[in-house]
Design an enzyme around this catalytic site. Structure first.
Site, mmCIF file in Angstrom:
data_model
loop_
_atom_site.group_PDB
_atom_site.id
_atom_site.type_symbol
_atom_site.label_atom_id
_atom_site.label_comp_id
_atom_site.label_asym_id
_atom_site.label_seq_id
_atom_site.Cartn_x
_atom_site.Cartn_y
_atom_site.Cartn_z
ATOM 1 N N THR A 67 -1.809 -2.966 -13.441
ATOM 2 C CA THR A 67 -0.461 -3.523 -13.409
ATOM 3 C C THR A 67 0.517 -2.460 -13.899
ATOM 4 O OG1 THR A 67 0.880 -5.439 -14.025
ATOM 5 C CG2 THR A 67 -0.686 -4.670 -15.683
ATOM 6 N N LYS A 71 0.233 1.146 -10.991
ATOM 7 C CA LYS A 71 -0.195 0.874 -9.607
ATOM 8 C C LYS A 71 -0.007 2.070 -8.670
ATOM 9 C CE LYS A 71 0.739 -4.103 -9.368
ATOM 10 N NZ LYS A 71 1.322 -5.111 -8.472
ATOM 11 N N ASN A 92 -3.782 -2.143 -6.765
ATOM 12 C CA ASN A 92 -3.792 -3.170 -7.824
ATOM 13 C C ASN A 92 -5.200 -3.644 -8.169
ATOM 14 O OD1 ASN A 92 -4.412 -4.910 -5.726
ATOM 15 N ND2 ASN A 92 -2.981 -6.491 -6.349
ATOM 16 N N ASP A 108 -2.058 -7.519 -2.856
ATOM 17 C CA ASP A 108 -0.774 -8.240 -2.912
ATOM 18 C C ASP A 108 -0.363 -8.762 -1.537
ATOM 19 O OD1 ASP A 108 -0.348 -8.045 -5.626
ATOM 20 O OD2 ASP A 108 0.753 -6.157 -5.486
ATOM 21 N N GLY A 134 15.014 -7.115 -1.508
ATOM 22 C CA GLY A 134 14.379 -6.184 -2.437
ATOM 23 C C GLY A 134 13.627 -5.102 -1.694
ATOM 24 N N GLY A 136 11.303 -2.889 -3.766
ATOM 25 C CA GLY A 136 10.382 -2.321 -4.752
ATOM 26 C C GLY A 136 8.941 -2.485 -4.285
ATOM 27 N N GLY A 137 8.015 -2.397 -5.234
ATOM 28 C CA GLY A 137 6.598 -2.479 -4.905
ATOM 29 C C GLY A 137 6.212 -3.801 -4.258
ATOM 30 N N ALA A 138 6.752 -4.898 -4.769
ATOM 31 C CA ALA A 138 6.410 -6.210 -4.214
ATOM 32 C C ALA A 138 6.911 -6.323 -2.775
ATOM 33 C CB ALA A 138 7.008 -7.312 -5.077
ATOM 34 N N TYR A 225 8.206 -16.220 -10.740
ATOM 35 C CA TYR A 225 7.540 -17.461 -11.150
ATOM 36 C C TYR A 225 7.879 -17.884 -12.580
ATOM 37 C CZ TYR A 225 4.199 -14.098 -12.997
ATOM 38 O OH TYR A 225 3.642 -13.033 -13.647
ATOM 39 N N GLY A 246 6.390 -18.699 -6.686
ATOM 40 C CA GLY A 246 5.791 -17.372 -6.813
ATOM 41 C C GLY A 246 4.431 -17.339 -7.487
HETATM 42 P P1 ATR Z 1 8.593 -4.744 -8.087
HETATM 43 O O1 ATR Z 1 7.598 -3.623 -8.111
HETATM 44 O O2 ATR Z 1 8.144 -5.980 -8.805
HETATM 45 O O3 ATR Z 1 9.073 -5.041 -6.700
HETATM 46 P P2 ATR Z 1 10.825 -3.042 -8.775
HETATM 47 O O4 ATR Z 1 10.179 -1.941 -8.024
HETATM 48 O O5 ATR Z 1 11.384 -2.755 -10.124
HETATM 49 O O6 ATR Z 1 9.825 -4.255 -8.982
HETATM 50 O O7 ATR Z 1 11.942 -3.696 -7.836
HETATM 51 C C1 ATR Z 1 12.889 -4.565 -8.323
HETATM 52 C C2 ATR Z 1 13.794 -5.001 -7.178
HETATM 53 O O8 ATR Z 1 14.824 -5.827 -7.731
HETATM 54 C C3 ATR Z 1 14.474 -3.845 -6.475
HETATM 55 O O9 ATR Z 1 14.615 -4.174 -5.107
HETATM 56 C C4 ATR Z 1 15.833 -3.803 -7.174
HETATM 57 O O10 ATR Z 1 16.874 -3.229 -6.415
HETATM 58 P P3 ATR Z 1 17.175 -1.632 -6.523
HETATM 59 O O11 ATR Z 1 16.181 -0.981 -5.593
HETATM 60 O O12 ATR Z 1 18.578 -1.506 -6.052
HETATM 61 O O13 ATR Z 1 16.996 -1.257 -7.953
HETATM 62 C C5 ATR Z 1 16.096 -5.280 -7.366
HETATM 63 N N1 ATR Z 1 17.106 -5.523 -8.402
HETATM 64 C C6 ATR Z 1 16.971 -5.341 -9.718
HETATM 65 N N2 ATR Z 1 18.114 -5.671 -10.373
HETATM 66 C C7 ATR Z 1 19.001 -6.047 -9.403
HETATM 67 C C8 ATR Z 1 20.364 -6.499 -9.410
HETATM 68 N N3 ATR Z 1 21.052 -6.652 -10.559
HETATM 69 N N4 ATR Z 1 20.930 -6.810 -8.213
HETATM 70 C C9 ATR Z 1 20.261 -6.680 -7.067
HETATM 71 N N5 ATR Z 1 18.974 -6.255 -6.990
HETATM 72 C C10 ATR Z 1 18.346 -5.949 -8.141
#
Ligand code: ATR
Length: 280
Positions: A67, A71, A92, A108, A134, A136-138, A225, A246
């Site tokens: 985690t 990852k 993961n 995932d 979004g 990010g990784g998810a 979640y 979630g």
């Molecule tokens: P994970 O691996 O769980 O997906 P992450 O890589 O930290 O976590 O991704 C978090 C997501 O939330 C990203 O898409 C992030 O957008 P950015 O790429 O612009 O950072 C989004 N996020 C976090 N805070 C945000 C906010 N205040 N408004 C809009 N999107 C946000």
């Protein structure tokens, strides 16, 4: 149950690790199936990751989950990486093979899809456009899963536009990147909305979006979640859309690891959900 000298061992490496729900989740299945085995939290600092992973075969571990923040950095440490882990760019779940090698995979994407398959019965991937919030990784796991399920159009929106563009480019598929500011319109006639951002999570800002243009039959899935019913899911339900929370993805992504390490394919039951929730 008590452990014998033959107990099978697995665990989860993270830094920090105390918040992880995985020991509770796998512990439930170990008890349910009366398995001679243990699943332990392993606090591993980033600079010790390679050392800790390489030690698994000598310690007799069957494998581990990884985690935050491990990852992505685990990928080059693996002896073998599955296609899906390579595409997502993250590992993961790690299996130790009989000859002491490390195989890294990512569950995932399959966990996400299995959760929808079981809880969004009216939805078929080919029904229409999906919107993913979004990058990010998810989001990488979700987009890969949607591409592999033949979703005809994936609209990807992220606060940082360039991150969405690079995600879309690296995972080749029917992905369109749309400006974050245009998220209300991006929902037009979509049959699936997935929030992979942290917006709406406890101690985070709310997700501001209007669901009016979503198809009437759309499914809304929030990967957040905590809380289990986010504002997004509450609003979707109020507007008559079907919702999927979630927790299901978290539980389903754990199934292949448990099966590989302990030799039993476990069920994601209502009792398991309850047990994990009361511990959260
Ligand atoms: P994970 O691996 O769980 O997906 P992450 O890589 O930290 O976590 O991704 C978090 C997501 O939330 C990203 O898409 C992030 O957008 P950015 O790429 O612009 O950072 C989004 N996020 C976090 N805070 C945000 C906010 N205040 N408004 C809009 N999107 C946000």
């Amino acid at each position: 149950m008590s452990l014998s000298g033959h107990a099978k061992l697995a665990g989860v490496m993270g830094w920090p690790i105390s918040h992880s729900l995985s020991p509770r989740l796998h512990g439930y299945w170990l008890r349910e199936h009366e398995i001679d085995g243990a699943y332990v939290p392993l606090p591993v600092a980033p600079n010790n990751l390679e050392h800790a992973l390489r030690a698994l075969p000598s310690l007799g571990f069957s494998g581990v989950n990884l985690t935050v923040p491990h990852k992505e950095s685990a990928l080059p440490i693996m002896d073998t990486v599955t296609d899906i882990a390579r595409r997502i760019g993250a590992v993961n779940t790690v299996f130790v093979t009989d000859d002491g090698k490390l195989t890294g995979t990512n569950t995932d994407a399959s966990g996400f899809m299995e959760n929808l398959r079981l809880n969004a019965l009216a939805w078929l991937p080919t029904d229409g456009a999906a919107v993913v919030l979004g990058a990010g990784g998810a989001a990488r796991a979700v987009v890969a899963a949607l591409i592999d399920a033949n979703v005809p159009e994936i609209r990807l929106l992220n606060r940082t536009f360039e991150k969405a563009v690079s995600l879309a480019e690296s995972l080749e598929g029917p992905t369109k990147v749309i400006d974050w500011a245009d998220r209300d319109e991006a929902l037009s006639d979509a049959v699936l909305l997935v929030n992979t951002t942290i917006l709406g999570m406890v101690n985070q800002p709310p997700l501001e979006i209007s669901l009016k243009l979503l198809s009437k039959t759309a499914i809304v899935n929030d990967l957040v979640y905590a809380p289990l019913e986010t504002e997004l899911l509450f609003e979707a339900r109020r507007l008559g859309r079907q919702t999927v929370d979630g927790l299901g993805m978290l539980l389903h992504q754990a199934v292949p690891g448990f099966e590989g390490w302990f030799g039993v394919r476990p069920d994601v039951s209502a009792e398991l959900r309850q047990s994990v929730l009361t511990s959260a």
